[in-house]
Design an enzyme around this catalytic site. Structure first.
Site, PDB file in Angstrom:
ATOM      1  N   GLY A  85       0.813  -1.217   0.000  1.00 26.19           N
ATOM      2  CA  GLY A  85       0.000   0.000   0.000  1.00 26.19           C
ATOM      3  C   GLY A  85       0.843   1.261   0.000  1.00 26.19           C
ATOM      4  O   GLY A  85       0.327   2.364   0.167  1.00 26.19           O
ATOM      5  N   GLY A  87       2.887   2.218  -2.549  1.00 25.82           N
ATOM      6  CA  GLY A  87       3.190   2.737  -3.894  1.00 25.82           C
ATOM      7  C   GLY A  87       4.453   2.177  -4.518  1.00 25.82           C
ATOM      8  O   GLY A  87       5.110   2.887  -5.289  1.00 25.82           O
ATOM      9  N   SER A  88       4.780   0.901  -4.230  1.00 26.86           N
ATOM     10  CA  SER A  88       6.038   0.386  -4.776  1.00 26.86           C
ATOM     11  C   SER A  88       5.974   0.253  -6.305  1.00 26.86           C
ATOM     12  O   SER A  88       6.955   0.529  -6.988  1.00 26.86           O
ATOM     13  CB  SER A  88       6.420  -0.951  -4.134  1.00 26.86           C
ATOM     14  OG  SER A  88       5.506  -1.930  -4.506  1.00 26.86           O
ATOM     15  N   ALA A  91       6.458   3.659  -7.861  1.00 26.24           N
ATOM     16  CA  ALA A  91       7.854   4.107  -7.701  1.00 26.24           C
ATOM     17  C   ALA A  91       8.764   3.354  -8.677  1.00 26.24           C
ATOM     18  O   ALA A  91       9.667   3.944  -9.277  1.00 26.24           O
ATOM     19  CB  ALA A  91       8.310   3.896  -6.256  1.00 26.24           C
ATOM     20  N   ASP A 132      -0.984   7.621  -7.451  1.00 25.84           N
ATOM     21  CA  ASP A 132       0.264   7.040  -6.932  1.00 25.84           C
ATOM     22  C   ASP A 132       1.450   7.479  -7.782  1.00 25.84           C
ATOM     23  O   ASP A 132       2.496   7.879  -7.261  1.00 25.84           O
ATOM     24  CB  ASP A 132       0.210   5.502  -6.961  1.00 25.84           C
ATOM     25  CG  ASP A 132      -0.727   4.922  -5.915  1.00 25.84           C
ATOM     26  OD1 ASP A 132      -1.530   5.673  -5.348  1.00 25.84           O
ATOM     27  OD2 ASP A 132      -0.655   3.700  -5.675  1.00 25.84           O
TER      28      ASP A 132
HETATM   29  C1  MEV Z   1      -3.806   2.723  -4.480  1.00 22.00           C
HETATM   30  O1  MEV Z   1      -2.646   3.236  -3.845  1.00 22.00           O
HETATM   31  C2  MEV Z   1      -4.810   3.823  -4.654  1.00 22.00           C
HETATM   32  C3  MEV Z   1      -6.129   3.438  -5.293  1.00 22.00           C
HETATM   33  O2  MEV Z   1      -6.973   4.576  -5.232  1.00 22.00           O
HETATM   34  C4  MEV Z   1      -5.961   3.002  -6.733  1.00 22.00           C
HETATM   35  C5  MEV Z   1      -5.679   4.145  -7.686  1.00 22.00           C
HETATM   36  O3  MEV Z   1      -5.850   5.321  -7.376  1.00 22.00           O
HETATM   37  O4  MEV Z   1      -5.261   3.820  -8.826  1.00 22.00           O
HETATM   38  C6  MEV Z   1      -6.819   2.315  -4.521  1.00 22.00           C
END
Ligand code: MEV
Length: 312
Positions: A85, A87-88, A91, A132
């Site tokens: 969760g 953002g790997s 990145a 992200d």
């Molecule tokens: C994932 O870090 C964030 C989400 O909103 C997906 C997206 O924005 O593409 C769940």
């Protein structure tokens, strides 16, 4: 033999994940955990020294395709657990795009990298917003579809949604991340929320409500109002839980952190991954996260986005 390195930061979402996929507002901050990669010309495709066809790494193969590169050596190193969760994959996409472009002598500033990195993410997941990728490419803080102080950094449109991304200058605040240790894939979770929202007007209302909570939260962040921001983060967690993207491990860490925090919530796609807490008592939050089975990290924000060159 030409070679280049680049790195890009991970992120956490202060408010607005999932709803941002449908063009609702969101705020995300880049963190001091980076993905680094070095690319060099090679007679074959190598990933970390081993021959690889990248079939299990669609983000990478999308970036290579976009640059017309087939044979290359890619060496990666990351502070970001995948599926956490944080953002790997964004990145990775940003760092690899910047490194390949730099090696080829192409422009590799944030505005050159954002489109390619988002296309790689979208192509790999089949769904998703540029939140992200924007946080990773720009660094610092970004707001999506909130009131910008200046011109947007960039505007991206896809499948009838539009995302105006602007710089957000977040005041100094302490956030603690709690990682559940459970890897969760973003694509299927986003797809599940999409199906729920498309079939159920209650779910659609929840998505709209996340948008309203986020707009209020963006304003509280700007005013450095931690009490208000924390309350809105906790409210957002409840809304995300109704959408079905939290889980017992995330709820346990969010509830445990509540006593020592202004607010806490899951961050990113959910289903495992991580939560964040806004706090003045990071030691207590770390201790309680550990006691409840999570791995705590005090993260620093205000970090640079994608950049060419080696970083420690
Ligand atoms: C994932 O870090 C964030 C989400 O909103 C997906 C997206 O924005 O593409 C769940």
């Amino acid at each position: 033999m030409r070679s280049a390195s680049a790195s890009a930061p991970g992120k956490f979402v202060v408010l607005g994940e999932h709803a941002v996929v449908y063009g609702k507002p969101a705020v995300a901050l880049a963190i001091d955990r980076r993905f680094r990669c070095t690319v060099s010309e090679s007679s074959r495709l190598l990933l970390n020294g081993v021959p690889d066809d990248l079939s299990l790494h669609p983000h990478m193969s999308n970036i290579l395709k976009a640059n017309g590169v087939g044979k290359i050596s890619i060496v990666t190193e990351s502070d970001l657990p995948s599926g956490s969760g944080l953002g790997s994959s964004a990145a990775l996409s940003a760092a690899l795009s910047c490194a390949v472009r730099t090696m080829l002598g192409k422009p590799a500033d944030e505005k050159d990298v954002i489109g390619e990195a988002y296309d790689a993410e979208f192509g790999a997941q089949g769904i998703g917003s540029p939140m992200d990728t924007s946080a990773s490419v720009h660094g610092g803080g970004i707001g999506v579809n909130i009131t910008c102080d200046g011109e947007p950094l960039w505007t991206i449109e896809r499948n009838g949604n539009r995302w105006d991304v602007c710089d957000v200058h977040a005041p100094e605040m302490t956030f603690v991340v709690g990682y559940t240790g459970i890897k969760a894939l973003t694509g299927p979770l986003v797809e599940r929320v999409r199906r729920y929202k498309d079939r159920n007007s209650f779910a659609k209302d929840i998505v709209d409500e996340i948008g309203s909570v986020t707009l209020e939260g963006a304003d509280a962040l700007r005013r450095n109002d931690r009490v208000k921001l924390g309350k809105l983060m906790t409210a957002d967690h409840k809304l995300l839980s109704i959408l079905g993207v939290s889980g017992p491990e995330l709820n346990r860490l969010v509830d445990a952190a509540a006593e020592y925090s202004y607010g806490a919530k899951l961050t990113g796609a959910g289903g495992g991954g991580s939560m964040i807490a806004l706090t003045d008592r990071p030691e207590k939050v770390c201790e309680t996260i550990r006691l409840h089975g999570g791995t705590p990290m005090v993260v620093n924000t205000g970090v640079p986005g994608v950049k060419a060159g080696k970083t420690s």
